[in-house]
Scaffold this motif. Structure first.
Motif, PDB file in Angstrom:
ATOM      1  N   VAL A 133       8.303  45.559  38.240  1.00 28.90           N
ATOM      2  CA  VAL A 133       7.804  45.138  37.197  1.00 28.90           C
ATOM      3  C   VAL A 133       6.186  45.144  37.299  1.00 28.90           C
ATOM      4  CG1 VAL A 133       7.703  43.011  35.785  1.00 28.90           C
ATOM      5  CG2 VAL A 133       9.763  43.798  36.574  1.00 28.90           C
ATOM      6  N   ILE A 134       5.657  44.603  38.699  1.00 29.82           N
ATOM      7  CA  ILE A 134       4.393  44.750  38.764  1.00 29.82           C
ATOM      8  C   ILE A 134       4.248  45.177  40.246  1.00 29.82           C
ATOM      9  CG2 ILE A 134       2.088  43.520  39.072  1.00 29.82           C
ATOM     10  CD1 ILE A 134       2.995  41.451  37.555  1.00 29.82           C
ATOM     11  N   PRO A 135       4.176  46.601  40.267  1.00 28.86           N
ATOM     12  CA  PRO A 135       4.666  47.533  41.562  1.00 28.86           C
ATOM     13  C   PRO A 135       3.350  47.272  42.530  1.00 28.86           C
ATOM     14  CG  PRO A 135       3.990  49.091  39.796  1.00 28.86           C
ATOM     15  CD  PRO A 135       3.989  47.723  39.282  1.00 28.86           C
ATOM     16  N   LEU A 136       2.925  46.115  42.612  1.00 31.85           N
ATOM     17  CA  LEU A 136       1.825  46.035  43.541  1.00 31.85           C
ATOM     18  C   LEU A 136       1.979  46.109  44.977  1.00 31.85           C
ATOM     19  CD1 LEU A 136      -1.392  45.000  44.099  1.00 31.85           C
ATOM     20  CD2 LEU A 136      -0.496  42.592  44.201  1.00 31.85           C
ATOM     21  N   MET A 137       3.205  45.689  45.543  1.00 29.11           N
ATOM     22  CA  MET A 137       3.703  45.697  46.933  1.00 29.11           C
ATOM     23  C   MET A 137       4.393  47.053  47.026  1.00 29.11           C
ATOM     24  SD  MET A 137       2.309  42.788  47.561  1.00 29.11           S
ATOM     25  CE  MET A 137       2.840  42.691  49.208  1.00 29.11           C
ATOM     26  N   GLU A 138       4.417  47.962  46.476  1.00 25.81           N
ATOM     27  CA  GLU A 138       5.092  49.295  46.708  1.00 25.81           C
ATOM     28  C   GLU A 138       4.645  49.808  48.031  1.00 25.81           C
ATOM     29  OE1 GLU A 138       8.208  51.641  46.939  1.00 25.81           O
ATOM     30  OE2 GLU A 138       7.981  50.044  45.244  1.00 25.81           O
ATOM     31  N   SER A 139       3.368  49.867  48.020  1.00 28.47           N
ATOM     32  CA  SER A 139       2.912  50.532  49.066  1.00 28.47           C
ATOM     33  C   SER A 139       2.626  49.755  50.578  1.00 28.47           C
ATOM     34  CB  SER A 139       1.534  51.008  49.079  1.00 28.47           C
ATOM     35  OG  SER A 139       0.680  50.235  48.501  1.00 28.47           O
ATOM     36  N   SER A 140       3.009  48.405  50.146  1.00 28.95           N
ATOM     37  CA  SER A 140       2.908  47.225  51.225  1.00 28.95           C
ATOM     38  C   SER A 140       4.398  47.138  51.958  1.00 28.95           C
ATOM     39  CB  SER A 140       2.169  45.937  50.709  1.00 28.95           C
ATOM     40  OG  SER A 140       1.025  45.994  49.957  1.00 28.95           O
ATOM     41  N   ARG A 141       5.375  47.237  51.206  1.00 31.01           N
ATOM     42  CA  ARG A 141       6.604  47.095  51.565  1.00 31.01           C
ATOM     43  C   ARG A 141       7.021  47.481  53.135  1.00 31.01           C
ATOM     44  NH1 ARG A 141      11.331  49.670  51.350  1.00 31.01           N
ATOM     45  NH2 ARG A 141      10.382  51.334  50.329  1.00 31.01           N
ATOM     46  N   GLU A 142       6.399  48.892  53.440  1.00 37.50           N
ATOM     47  CA  GLU A 142       6.900  49.254  54.634  1.00 37.50           C
ATOM     48  C   GLU A 142       5.917  48.562  55.643  1.00 37.50           C
ATOM     49  OE1 GLU A 142       9.417  51.155  55.360  1.00 37.50           O
ATOM     50  OE2 GLU A 142      10.021  51.612  53.333  1.00 37.50           O
ATOM     51  N   ARG A 143       5.029  48.161  55.542  1.00 38.15           N
ATOM     52  CA  ARG A 143       3.976  47.490  56.417  1.00 38.15           C
ATOM     53  C   ARG A 143       4.422  45.990  56.930  1.00 38.15           C
ATOM     54  NH1 ARG A 143       0.193  50.480  52.892  1.00 38.15           N
ATOM     55  NH2 ARG A 143      -1.293  51.544  54.181  1.00 38.15           N
ATOM     56  N   LEU A 144       5.279  45.564  55.952  1.00 42.16           N
ATOM     57  CA  LEU A 144       5.576  44.169  56.114  1.00 42.16           C
ATOM     58  C   LEU A 144       7.011  43.992  56.811  1.00 42.16           C
ATOM     59  CD1 LEU A 144       4.409  42.589  52.708  1.00 42.16           C
ATOM     60  CD2 LEU A 144       3.481  42.340  54.849  1.00 42.16           C
ATOM     61  N   THR A 145       7.117  42.922  57.489  1.00 41.10           N
ATOM     62  CA  THR A 145       8.507  42.882  58.142  1.00 41.10           C
ATOM     63  C   THR A 145       9.295  41.790  57.587  1.00 41.10           C
ATOM     64  OG1 THR A 145       7.312  41.347  59.972  1.00 41.10           O
ATOM     65  CG2 THR A 145       7.405  43.769  60.310  1.00 41.10           C
ATOM     66  N   VAL A 146      10.691  41.878  57.986  1.00 38.81           N
ATOM     67  CA  VAL A 146      11.364  40.463  57.398  1.00 38.81           C
ATOM     68  C   VAL A 146      11.155  39.511  58.363  1.00 38.81           C
ATOM     69  CG1 VAL A 146      13.905  39.711  57.255  1.00 38.81           C
ATOM     70  CG2 VAL A 146      13.201  42.055  56.621  1.00 38.81           C
ATOM     71  N   SER A 147      10.864  38.139  57.607  1.00 38.62           N
ATOM     72  CA  SER A 147      10.403  37.216  58.465  1.00 38.62           C
ATOM     73  C   SER A 147      10.854  35.845  57.734  1.00 38.62           C
ATOM     74  CB  SER A 147       8.809  37.016  58.709  1.00 38.62           C
ATOM     75  OG  SER A 147       8.409  35.962  59.396  1.00 38.62           O
ATOM     76  N   ASP A 148      10.802  34.692  58.371  1.00 39.75           N
ATOM     77  CA  ASP A 148      10.848  33.367  57.721  1.00 39.75           C
ATOM     78  C   ASP A 148       9.824  33.222  56.563  1.00 39.75           C
ATOM     79  OD1 ASP A 148      13.290  33.063  59.148  1.00 39.75           O
ATOM     80  OD2 ASP A 148      12.351  31.384  60.491  1.00 39.75           O
ATOM     81  N   THR A 149      10.166  32.628  55.553  1.00 39.00           N
ATOM     82  CA  THR A 149       8.983  32.639  54.634  1.00 39.00           C
ATOM     83  C   THR A 149       8.993  31.097  53.829  1.00 39.00           C
ATOM     84  OG1 THR A 149       8.002  33.657  52.595  1.00 39.00           O
ATOM     85  CG2 THR A 149      10.426  33.509  52.765  1.00 39.00           C
ATOM     86  N   TRP A 150       8.435  30.928  52.703  1.00 41.16           N
ATOM     87  CA  TRP A 150       8.394  29.533  52.062  1.00 41.16           C
ATOM     88  C   TRP A 150       8.800  29.682  50.558  1.00 41.16           C
ATOM     89  CZ3 TRP A 150       7.267  25.341  55.254  1.00 41.16           C
ATOM     90  CH2 TRP A 150       7.093  25.629  56.489  1.00 41.16           C
TER      91      TRP A 150
END
Length: 441
Positions: A133-150
């Motif tokens: 919908v807002i594909p801002l994080m498409e290029s960031s997704r592979e850089r980020l890891t699964v982690s606990d969040t808020w």
């Protein structure tokens, strides 16, 4: 507007080692200002707010002495990128030359309409999905890891349409978009570590706030993470262009012509009202069950601070079943937004299917047996209580599918049977029942 991108980076600040900071400030050279805790308030005060963006890499920690400057910056329409833990939860003050971390508090983030922040366990998350919908994080997704969040608990609207009725709807001052979602192995979305708030009204009008509610890793920074965070900050500094596309009604009879309404407006306090931005809208309307029933349209609009509206007739003969509307909007700098809508072609055969629901003194009756009514009131995920007046059948179907679970993610509309039952029960035409109480324009 200064257009400054300001990042708070201070290795001497409490819990800096756990904050996921880059190894050195060199990773942040692309920012206009890299501030320590001592310099932050002055940098924010001089930036002017609108057209600038503030990145806090130390969440949940922040310098208490800078809070007034942070709040004023955001009230002036400044952008925000909060990275790490729960935003603005732990104020830090300096005493006798040493940092003192105060207890967790809600008073600060509640001033930003974040009522509470709750932990989310990532144990069930198998992978991350970037929103299209807002594909801002498409290029960031592979850089980020699964982690606990808020999980942020918003309270963004303080007014009520009907002040004397408890639970009535109010103005929709903030749009909330999950830009990165955590999904289980079988496709159920259970977390949203990256969330965008767009303040389209209220005291923070024009401010885009991006919450990255997990620390960044060394691997992230090694993959040119500084440029990625700067891209997030620049996105938030641009401010808000509010876009809508919607049908007049949620259902149309055979022989009627569907009409879409396109709305666009730039929002901000210091905005030059007549300064145009050229947006191109590529609109597609398709019938769920008939590939030949498709209509496409492209329109380019100069969007300013003045409210713009255009009504667009859809050159399709209405057939029974669901229609999906996808509008891809492209801004002058390449920003992409995807708006999804839908409407129904009235289906008399569907409305006649199944047995009617009746009632006696004590029970609803279906198929000769008592039918208990359990659960809670459904509020749509886009406009909550206003779904009768701002209908979006595509959202209804997606909400129902998500609540029922991954097994129901096919294209069969989930609201059709519900509408059919209610129509049979009340004896009302479907349009009168729930989708044509008022035009949505």
């Amino acid at each position: 507007m200064s257009g400054r991108l300001i990042v708070f980076y201070d290795p001497s600040f409490p819990a800096a080692e756990a904050a996921g900071l880059p190894a050195s400030a060199a990773a942040l050279n692309a920012f206009d200002a890299v501030c320590s805790a001592e310099d932050l308030a002055e940098a924010l005060a001089s930036s002017g707010g609108q057209g600038a963006s503030f990145v806090n890499l130390h969440s949940p920690y922040f310098p208490k002495s800078a809070w007034r400057a942070i709040l004023d910056f955001l009230r002036n329409g400044g952008g925000l990128v909060s990275v790490g833990g729960a935003p603005f939860k732990r104020p830090v003050r300096k005493e006798d030359g040493a940092w003192v971390v105060e207890h967790e508090q809600t008073a600060y983030h509640q001033q930003l309409h974040i009522h509470e922040v709750l932990p989310v366990d990532s144990g069930r998350v198998d992978h991350l999905i970037a929103s299209d919908v807002i594909p801002l994080m498409e290029s960031s997704r592979e850089r980020l890891t699964v982690s606990d969040t808020w999980n942020l608990v918003p309270h963004v609207t303080k007014s009520s349409d009907l002040p004397h009725q408890m639970g009535s709807a109010g103005p929709m001052d903030t749009r909330i978009y999950p830009l990165l979602k955590g999904s289980t192995a079988n496709g159920r979305e259970v977390a949203a570590p990256v969330v965008l708030w767009e303040n389209v009204g209220g005291p923070f009008l024009g401010g885009r706030w991006l919450f990255v509610n997990q620390p960044l890793t060394a691997s992230f920074w090694e993959q040119d993470g500084g440029a990625e965070v700067r891209r997030w900050a620049a996105f938030c500094a641009k401010g808000i262009t509010e876009l809508w596309i919607k049908p007049n009604y949620a259902t149309y009879e055979s022989g009627e012509r569907a009409i879409l309404t396109l709305q666009a407006q730039r929002l901000g306090r210091g905005l030059q009202v007549h300064e145009p931005q050229s947006w191109t809208f590529r609109i597609s309307v398709k019938h769920d069950g008939d590939e030949s029933s498709e209509w496409n349209h492209t329109v380019t609009v100069d969007v300013t601070g003045q409210f713009y509206v255009q009504r667009i007739p859809v050159a399709l003969d209405i057939k029974p079943g669901a229609y999906r509307v996808v509008c891809e909007a492209e801004g002058p700098d390449g920003e992409i937004r995807r708006l999804r809508q839908g409407f129904w072609g009235a289906d008399p055969q569907l409305l006649q299917a199944g047995s009617p629901v009746t009632c006696n003194r004590d029970y609803f009756i279906k198929d000769g047996r008592p039918m208990p009514v359990v659960g809670m009131t459904y509020m749509t995920s886009d406009v909550a209580r206003k779904f009768l007046f701002l209908p979006n059948t595509d959202v209804w179907d997606r909400d129902m599918a998500q609540m029922r679970g991954p097994a129901s993610t096919g294209s069969a509309p989930a609201f059709g049977p519900l509408i059919a039952i209610l129509c049979r029960w009340t004896g009302m035409h479907p349009r009168r029942l729930c989708v044509r109480l008022t035009p949505s324009c």
